[in-house]
Write a protein that holds these residues in place. Sequence first.
Motif, PDB file in Angstrom:
ATOM      1  N   HIS A   6       0.843  -1.200   0.000  1.00  0.00           N
ATOM      2  CA  HIS A   6       0.000   0.000   0.000  1.00  0.00           C
ATOM      3  C   HIS A   6       0.876   1.246   0.000  1.00  0.00           C
ATOM      4  O   HIS A   6       0.625   2.203  -0.734  1.00  0.00           O
ATOM      5  N   HIS A  71     -10.858   0.984   7.866  1.00  0.00           N
ATOM      6  CA  HIS A  71     -10.957   0.596   6.457  1.00  0.00           C
ATOM      7  C   HIS A  71     -12.234   1.142   5.811  1.00  0.00           C
ATOM      8  O   HIS A  71     -12.660   0.652   4.762  1.00  0.00           O
ATOM      9  N   HIS A 101      -6.086   2.886  -0.139  1.00  0.00           N
ATOM     10  CA  HIS A 101      -5.791   1.630   0.565  1.00  0.00           C
ATOM     11  C   HIS A 101      -7.017   0.707   0.504  1.00  0.00           C
ATOM     12  O   HIS A 101      -6.907  -0.465   0.157  1.00  0.00           O
ATOM     13  N   ASP A 105      -7.547  -2.945  -1.268  1.00  0.00           N
ATOM     14  CA  ASP A 105      -7.926  -4.154  -0.517  1.00  0.00           C
ATOM     15  C   ASP A 105      -9.179  -4.812  -1.104  1.00  0.00           C
ATOM     16  O   ASP A 105      -9.331  -6.032  -1.075  1.00  0.00           O
ATOM     17  N   HIS A 114     -12.994  -6.781   4.485  1.00  0.00           N
ATOM     18  CA  HIS A 114     -13.320  -5.692   5.422  1.00  0.00           C
ATOM     19  C   HIS A 114     -14.685  -5.080   5.091  1.00  0.00           C
ATOM     20  O   HIS A 114     -15.167  -5.187   3.958  1.00  0.00           O
ATOM     21  N   LEU A 202      -4.394  -8.365   6.804  1.00  0.00           N
ATOM     22  CA  LEU A 202      -4.055  -6.968   6.554  1.00  0.00           C
ATOM     23  C   LEU A 202      -4.723  -6.325   5.359  1.00  0.00           C
ATOM     24  O   LEU A 202      -5.421  -6.901   4.650  1.00  0.00           O
TER      25      LEU A 202
HETATM   26 ZN   LIG Z   1      -5.778  -3.103   4.801  1.00  0.00          ZN
END
Ligand SMILES: [Zn+2]
Length: 202
Positions: A6, A71, A101, A105, A114, A202
């Motif tokens: 990232h 997130h 980011h 993801d 997420h 992550l």
């Molecule tokens: Zn992340």
Amino acid sequence: MNTPSHAILNVALLSQISPSAGAIAFGAILPDLPIFGFYLWAKWIARLPEKTIWGEAYYAPVMQNIVAFFHSIPIAFLGWLMSWFFGWEIGQIIALSCILHSLEDFPVHNSDAHRHFFPLSDYRFISPVSYWDPKHYGSIAAAVELSLVAMATVWLFPRVELWWVRVVLVATNGLYGWGYYRFYGRYSSGVATRSRRVKKTL
Ligand SMILES: [Zn+2]
């Protein structure tokens, strides 16, 4: 996506609109910082076994909400809006990097997806592709991630002035190559690795 990716990708992309590489890198890793904090706490203070950390403690509602908060695209957008309103340019860049980011993801999280629209919605996009899980094209996704980071590094390298940042860039790429070989090389030969568990969130 892995946290260092990232940072490298966001700096390469967002440096087109802002010279504040430090703010971009900070915004790029900020969404994952609570997960690192949680892991350090669970491992060294609570001294939980690895299995409990990622199998139970990480899924506690309070932890899930913290991860979702960081997130969240709407919350990062609110951060951008407030920074814009108050004329805080660094804040705007940090918020934009957080949004990027989440967008990075979005397509590569499967079982560990997420809630990117928290608190407006608890929707999780369960992607068929995982950035790490070999059962969900992990070996291909990791190869793509590794290649993108390598390309961004080649682009960034001559533009970086600080020598230690260059060292970090080269070391990160080296670690990625080594990690890929260890993780997927072993997986394909049938040897289970513990790193699968650590890598999952992550
Ligand atoms: Zn992340």
